[in-house]
Design a protein around this motif. Structure first.
Motif, PDB file in Angstrom:
ATOM      1  N   VAL B  83       0.869  -1.179   0.000  1.00 56.18           N
ATOM      2  CA  VAL B  83       0.000   0.000   0.000  1.00 56.18           C
ATOM      3  C   VAL B  83       0.906   1.230   0.000  1.00 56.18           C
ATOM      4  CG1 VAL B  83      -1.903   1.204   1.150  1.00 56.18           C
ATOM      5  CG2 VAL B  83      -1.673  -1.289   1.376  1.00 56.18           C
ATOM      6  N   PRO B  84       1.348   1.658  -1.190  1.00 56.29           N
ATOM      7  CA  PRO B  84       2.247   2.804  -1.251  1.00 56.29           C
ATOM      8  C   PRO B  84       1.486   4.095  -0.950  1.00 56.29           C
ATOM      9  CG  PRO B  84       1.658   2.081  -3.466  1.00 56.29           C
ATOM     10  CD  PRO B  84       1.046   1.089  -2.527  1.00 56.29           C
ATOM     11  N   LEU B  85       1.996   4.875  -0.007  1.00 51.95           N
ATOM     12  CA  LEU B  85       1.338   6.147   0.327  1.00 51.95           C
ATOM     13  C   LEU B  85       2.017   7.291  -0.414  1.00 51.95           C
ATOM     14  CD1 LEU B  85       0.999   5.780   4.212  1.00 51.95           C
ATOM     15  CD2 LEU B  85      -0.696   5.222   2.459  1.00 51.95           C
ATOM     16  N   ASN B  86       1.195   8.216  -0.867  1.00 50.66           N
ATOM     17  CA  ASN B  86       1.699   9.420  -1.502  1.00 50.66           C
ATOM     18  C   ASN B  86       2.363  10.275  -0.426  1.00 50.66           C
ATOM     19  OD1 ASN B  86       1.901  12.044  -2.533  1.00 50.66           O
ATOM     20  ND2 ASN B  86       0.180  11.701  -3.932  1.00 50.66           N
ATOM     21  N   THR B  87       3.652  10.553  -0.614  1.00 47.60           N
ATOM     22  CA  THR B  87       4.398  11.263   0.439  1.00 47.60           C
ATOM     23  C   THR B  87       3.973  12.733   0.574  1.00 47.60           C
ATOM     24  OG1 THR B  87       6.148  11.789  -1.162  1.00 47.60           O
ATOM     25  CG2 THR B  87       6.440   9.798   0.165  1.00 47.60           C
ATOM     26  N   ARG B  88       3.289  13.275  -0.432  1.00 46.97           N
ATOM     27  CA  ARG B  88       2.887  14.685  -0.371  1.00 46.97           C
ATOM     28  C   ARG B  88       1.608  14.911   0.434  1.00 46.97           C
ATOM     29  NH1 ARG B  88       5.533  17.204  -5.007  1.00 46.97           N
ATOM     30  NH2 ARG B  88       7.158  15.705  -5.503  1.00 46.97           N
ATOM     31  N   LEU B  89       0.938  13.857   0.800  1.00 48.76           N
ATOM     32  CA  LEU B  89      -0.331  14.023   1.530  1.00 48.76           C
ATOM     33  C   LEU B  89      -0.071  14.531   2.937  1.00 48.76           C
ATOM     34  CD1 LEU B  89      -2.298  10.753   0.622  1.00 48.76           C
ATOM     35  CD2 LEU B  89      -2.361  12.970  -0.519  1.00 48.76           C
ATOM     36  N   VAL B  91      -0.550  14.289   7.057  1.00 48.83           N
ATOM     37  CA  VAL B  91      -0.559  13.140   7.967  1.00 48.83           C
ATOM     38  C   VAL B  91      -1.988  12.607   8.139  1.00 48.83           C
ATOM     39  CG1 VAL B  91      -0.246  12.490  10.390  1.00 48.83           C
ATOM     40  CG2 VAL B  91       1.563  13.718   9.186  1.00 48.83           C
ATOM     41  N   GLU B  92      -2.948  13.519   8.209  1.00 49.95           N
ATOM     42  CA  GLU B  92      -4.344  13.093   8.387  1.00 49.95           C
ATOM     43  C   GLU B  92      -4.807  12.237   7.200  1.00 49.95           C
ATOM     44  OE1 GLU B  92      -3.186  16.161   8.985  1.00 49.95           O
ATOM     45  OE2 GLU B  92      -3.353  15.972  11.173  1.00 49.95           O
ATOM     46  N   GLU B  93      -4.463  12.674   6.004  1.00 52.65           N
ATOM     47  CA  GLU B  93      -4.854  11.907   4.818  1.00 52.65           C
ATOM     48  C   GLU B  93      -4.171  10.531   4.803  1.00 52.65           C
ATOM     49  OE1 GLU B  93      -5.676  15.089   1.261  1.00 52.65           O
ATOM     50  OE2 GLU B  93      -3.684  15.163   2.156  1.00 52.65           O
ATOM     51  N   GLN B  94      -2.916  10.494   5.232  1.00 52.78           N
ATOM     52  CA  GLN B  94      -2.182   9.214   5.253  1.00 52.78           C
ATOM     53  C   GLN B  94      -2.780   8.272   6.301  1.00 52.78           C
ATOM     54  OE1 GLN B  94       1.602  11.063   5.756  1.00 52.78           O
ATOM     55  NE2 GLN B  94       2.041  11.119   3.550  1.00 52.78           N
ATOM     56  N   VAL B  95      -3.109   8.833   7.468  1.00 51.93           N
ATOM     57  CA  VAL B  95      -3.740   8.012   8.509  1.00 51.93           C
ATOM     58  C   VAL B  95      -5.055   7.433   7.990  1.00 51.93           C
ATOM     59  CG1 VAL B  95      -4.929   8.104  10.746  1.00 51.93           C
ATOM     60  CG2 VAL B  95      -2.664   9.156  10.482  1.00 51.93           C
ATOM     61  N   TRP B  96      -5.787   8.261   7.254  1.00 46.83           N
ATOM     62  CA  TRP B  96      -7.066   7.789   6.716  1.00 46.83           C
ATOM     63  C   TRP B  96      -6.851   6.576   5.800  1.00 46.83           C
ATOM     64  CZ3 TRP B  96      -9.644   6.640   2.366  1.00 46.83           C
ATOM     65  CH2 TRP B  96     -11.036   6.452   2.498  1.00 46.83           C
ATOM     66  N   GLN B  97      -5.843   6.647   4.957  1.00 44.45           N
ATOM     67  CA  GLN B  97      -5.587   5.533   4.012  1.00 44.45           C
ATOM     68  C   GLN B  97      -5.101   4.287   4.746  1.00 44.45           C
ATOM     69  OE1 GLN B  97      -3.243   6.803   0.635  1.00 44.45           O
ATOM     70  NE2 GLN B  97      -4.651   8.459   0.129  1.00 44.45           N
ATOM     71  N   PRO B 166     -10.569   9.323  -0.988  1.00 45.85           N
ATOM     72  CA  PRO B 166     -10.026   8.495  -2.076  1.00 45.85           C
ATOM     73  C   PRO B 166     -10.441   7.035  -1.897  1.00 45.85           C
ATOM     74  CG  PRO B 166      -8.287   9.144  -0.559  1.00 45.85           C
ATOM     75  CD  PRO B 166      -9.510   9.896  -0.139  1.00 45.85           C
ATOM     76  N   LYS B 167     -10.373   6.301  -2.987  1.00 50.84           N
ATOM     77  CA  LYS B 167     -10.707   4.878  -2.955  1.00 50.84           C
ATOM     78  C   LYS B 167      -9.449   4.061  -3.215  1.00 50.84           C
ATOM     79  CE  LYS B 167     -13.602   5.848  -6.109  1.00 50.84           C
ATOM     80  NZ  LYS B 167     -14.642   6.146  -7.105  1.00 50.84           N
ATOM     81  N   GLY B 168      -9.350   2.907  -2.550  1.00 53.45           N
ATOM     82  CA  GLY B 168      -8.180   2.049  -2.743  1.00 53.45           C
ATOM     83  C   GLY B 168      -8.395   1.130  -3.942  1.00 53.45           C
ATOM     84  N   ALA B 479       2.350  14.917  -6.846  1.00 53.46           N
ATOM     85  CA  ALA B 479       3.737  14.457  -6.925  1.00 53.46           C
ATOM     86  C   ALA B 479       4.128  14.070  -8.343  1.00 53.46           C
ATOM     87  CB  ALA B 479       3.938  13.277  -5.985  1.00 53.46           C
ATOM     88  N   SER B 480       3.147  13.722  -9.168  1.00 49.82           N
ATOM     89  CA  SER B 480       3.434  13.383 -10.572  1.00 49.82           C
ATOM     90  C   SER B 480       3.385  14.624 -11.446  1.00 49.82           C
ATOM     91  CB  SER B 480       2.403  12.398 -11.126  1.00 49.82           C
ATOM     92  OG  SER B 480       2.276  11.283 -10.335  1.00 49.82           O
ATOM     93  N   LYS B 481       3.272  15.793 -10.815  1.00 47.27           N
ATOM     94  CA  LYS B 481       3.210  17.069 -11.532  1.00 47.27           C
ATOM     95  C   LYS B 481       1.905  17.257 -12.282  1.00 47.27           C
ATOM     96  CE  LYS B 481       7.462  17.767 -10.263  1.00 47.27           C
ATOM     97  NZ  LYS B 481       7.500  18.300  -8.890  1.00 47.27           N
ATOM     98  N   LYS B 482       0.927  16.446 -11.979  1.00 44.68           N
ATOM     99  CA  LYS B 482      -0.386  16.587 -12.606  1.00 44.68           C
ATOM    100  C   LYS B 482      -1.084  17.760 -11.944  1.00 44.68           C
ATOM    101  CE  LYS B 482      -3.673  13.233 -12.684  1.00 44.68           C
ATOM    102  NZ  LYS B 482      -4.118  11.801 -12.647  1.00 44.68           N
ATOM    103  N   LEU B 483      -1.728  18.589 -12.740  1.00 44.00           N
ATOM    104  CA  LEU B 483      -2.461  19.730 -12.213  1.00 44.00           C
ATOM    105  C   LEU B 483      -3.578  19.239 -11.296  1.00 44.00           C
ATOM    106  CD1 LEU B 483      -3.101  22.818 -12.352  1.00 44.00           C
ATOM    107  CD2 LEU B 483      -4.590  22.284 -14.293  1.00 44.00           C
TER     108      LEU B 483
END
Lengths: 494, 494
Positions: B83-89, B91-97, B166-168, B479-483
């Motif tokens: 379950v790779p987490l997006n490092t830019r999120l 902490v609250e968003e990461q905890v949620w995932q 978000p959905k997994g 993080a992927s530079k997507k707008l």
């Protein structure tokens, strides 16, 4: 939710994705994938008019041609199963395969029309039709299949067993798919690739090229037979980058090439059909010809083991390692053999047949724990490279020692006057079996049996030296030019 | 008889087949496939010591590194799920995932150790361990899995939805396998290929490169982040032949390249992450840069549609046709749309996810008759080429007319003073919604809102002209530079 067993029909998808790419170049015509698809669709609708239905078995008796290519695809479009017959067989053998496969339809090209009529005379339940008559039918408008199911059968190919009747190997769409994908992961896939097919399309070696053609979107140069001059020209002047051969073909190609060389763009000489003489491989190495030794069977939908490019020289003589999705091991007395110990070659992978048609016992016999027992003999070296010693059925056991015909043949071929060699085991009161050699002599040369014996004596252990040497004009070979050792016994009887 | 769902573990098979090939080149080290495998095996045994078991969900919080590569493979070796987490999120968003995925273990690299501690403070049931601490454990000797099952989950990747949580996305081994194979059949596979990975490995775009690495046996040049200078150097001087980018990255690469050119051996700039401005594609065309536009989602295990080489110029702006094993169609009001009619992009193929983690309703909503409804908008031209108009969720509906932000952004980018542009819909009493534009200005230039309005007026229908223009210093990107258009709403609130 998603079904991984269904896929768009390969030809229709290919014609959709790259309609204008050249699909086939034959002597008479060049077709794009779009044109090939239209021809195959039309033929499929005519096959339906001829009464062919889903899951029917449909036999072909054709030489290499675009018509045969279209037939294969047309049969897929109606969800039927192709039963390609070896054109070199006798009528009786062909009738036997038609009966065994319960083919409802036999399609012949012009060259085999007479043969077809004779077959039909012996087997009247099977409808016989020529390709030309088939093409003259009106198109039926029943729906065609726009998808292939990877678990459904695509082809039934009869194996040329040494004893008893041949068995029909069932190859599914998935077997062909995984072979093509496994081969691409090994050989790579380049935009300009052009594969020369001069092996018969009724054998798995030729058929696998047709599969690659649509799955890769790769141009195929189609020759009706193997003509070393034409093949050499195709490689040298017509942009062919890859070709499938067996060692007898390679030998003639080398002869034709002479002092000349292939262009740098030629990147793969895929060499199958049994062990090749080391001396020939060394010639190729010296000439910079990119030989890829392979090992495969009808049962594995063509090659399952191939030597990766970086090991071509270091592991000369090896058939290489398994394709990415496949596995091999060596079994001896029901135990996995250690490196460098010979035993039966056992394989596993999604390209391996699920069994023989109507032969539950034969099928069961070759499977154990999901592994397929090939009956061939070889060993793995310390790095896991496969060396094929021989087909087990040809194994000669002399005084309790294993003798491999291929090894003796390789030695005989080192003699500068010997053109071709074939070795079999013959009964012997004292030793059980002893090797007997059949050789052809190069034009203008002479050789006596004693000269052969003493040549071997310097190079082989005593029990491996042929006890008999026969000089013949030619050796029996099948349509793929593979040596038919079993037919040497017939020569012996003469 | 043969199980087509089982395959040798990809890394172990690759290390067996081509042990000495370079697997990864990073700033600090170069490893062969054999070395990579040994490291991954060791890490797998240490993961078991840390308590990880088959089918466990294991979260990562790491930047691109060889350690992260080994982690992915180690998790596969124990049959667990990454379950790779997006490092830019946050902490609250990461905890949620982590909560949503029920991850039992969170592994952080040194750079994210503090973040990991904060996550662990909020979510103490999940064990937190740094890679260094993990590596210091002793190896457990429980057996590892030597095979992968194509139907078992490999990864859970959270989609960055615009609204709600978000959905997994569950991606199986098979989804990754088929994506890699489909891509190879389209892009080809050459012995010297070297893929530059400068997109995050926690996104599917980066992860898919890791899969290609082992399945193809292809060297990957791994950058920890996207640095246009370093990427340019890798392409120009270090033999990189292929790279994955999104248009914001491409724009900076073009800037860095300046008047210079890439070497001829550079053969593929794989461009994903949403529609690219046509003007940028034209620059690439003029400079002879081999751009392959693609369309894909986390749900399709990266690209599912790619423009084949021969159509790069003729179909400029199109994302191309589906990969060989996949299919697309356009649906509008529950009916398949005619060519050139816009509608929802609907896809099918063995690379498509089987659904979202613990979201049966969300999963059911996106599937119909085996087709996956992407929520994105586009059309197919007469030849079946896909043109992606926009992500449906960003669609602006103004006075009953559909307005696609990407179209307006593309126009804004044609202005010589505008560097970047992002458009969203904002509420409006009369029209329901109207477009609002956010732009950054090139250094040393000046521009007024009125100049922007009149520039648009010449190029766009009245209802498409932004009613508001905001000048900002930078646009929000992931993080992927997507707008991230949703983040433009936050700017609006300021």
């Amino acid at each position: 939710m998603m079904n991984q067993k269904q896929m768009p029909n390969w030809l229709s998808q290919r014609a959709f994705l790259t309609p204008n790419r050249q699909a086939f170049i034959s002597r008479d015509e060049t077709v794009t994938f779009e044109e090939l698809n239209l021809q195959a669709l039309s033929l499929a609708r005519k096959l339906q008019s001829a009464g062919a239905k889903r899951l029917d078995h449909i036999a072909f008796l054709c030489e290499n041609s675009l018509d045969l290519v279209c037939l294969y695809h047309a049969v897929s479009y109606i969800g039927a199963v192709s039963v390609p017959l070896n054109t070199r067989l006798t009528v009786e053998e062909q009738v036997w395969q038609i009966e065994d496969s319960k083919a409802v339809l036999l399609i012949c090209d012009r060259a085999h029309e007479e043969q077809g009529i004779r077959i039909h005379g012996l087997k009247q339940q099977t409808t016989m039709i020529t390709i030309n008559d088939l093409k003259a039918l009106t198109e039926n408008d029943l729906p065609l299949l726009d998808h292939v199911d990877l678990e459904e059968p695509h082809t039934i190919i009869y194996t040329s067993g040494t004893t008893g009747h041949p068995k029909g190997v069932i190859l599914t769409n998935g077997n062909h798919w995984w072979n093509a994908v496994g081969s691409a992961l090994n050989l790579g896939l380049q935009q300009g690739d052009k594969w020369l097919s001069c092996v018969p399309l009724f054998h798995v070696s030729g058929l696998s090229i047709l599969m690659k053609n649509v799955i890769y979107g790769m141009t195929v140069v189609l020759h009706s037979t193997f003509d070393p001059e034409a093949a050499t020209q195709a490689i040298k002047d017509e942009g062919v980058t890859m070709v499938s051969v067996v060692s007898a073909m390679l030998s003639r190609l080398l002869e034709t090439l002479g002092e000349d060389a292939y262009p740098d763009t030629f990147r793969c000489m895929l060499l199958g059909g049994g062990p090749a003489p080391k001396v020939m491989l060394e010639v190729c190495k010296d000439k910079g010809i990119p030989i890829y030794q392979t090992y495969g069977l009808s049962e594995t939908a063509s090659q399952i083991v191939t030597l990766a490019p970086e090991y071509m020289i270091e592991k000369l003589g090896s058939a290489g390692k398994p394709l990415f999705p496949a596995e091999i091991k060596i079994m001896k007395d029901s135990i996995e053999a250690q490196p460098n110990k010979e035993g039966e070659i056992v394989v596993k992978g999604p390209n391996v047949t699920s069994g023989y048609l109507n032969r539950p016992e034969a099928t069961e016999k070759v499977y154990q724990d999901g592994w397929f027992y090939t009956g061939d003999v070889g060993y793995l070296d310390d790095d896991g490279f496969l060396y094929v010693l021989d087909r087990r059925k040809d194994l000669i056991i002399s005084g309790g020692e294993n003798v491999y015909p291929a090894e003796i043949e390789a030695v005989l071929l080192q003699h500068h006057f010997i053109e071709e060699a074939g070795v079999i085991g013959v009964s012997h009161a004292q030793w059980g079996q002893v090797p007997a050699a059949f050789v052809t002599i190069k034009e203008g040369q002479e050789l006596s049996p004693n000269e052969v014996f003493s040549f071997c004596k310097e190079r082989l252990a005593g029990y491996k030296i042929p006890k008999y040497v026969y000089f013949v004009d030619e050796l029996p070979r099948n349509a793929s030019k593979k040596l038919l050792r079993r037919d040497l016994y017939k020569l012996l009887a003469k």
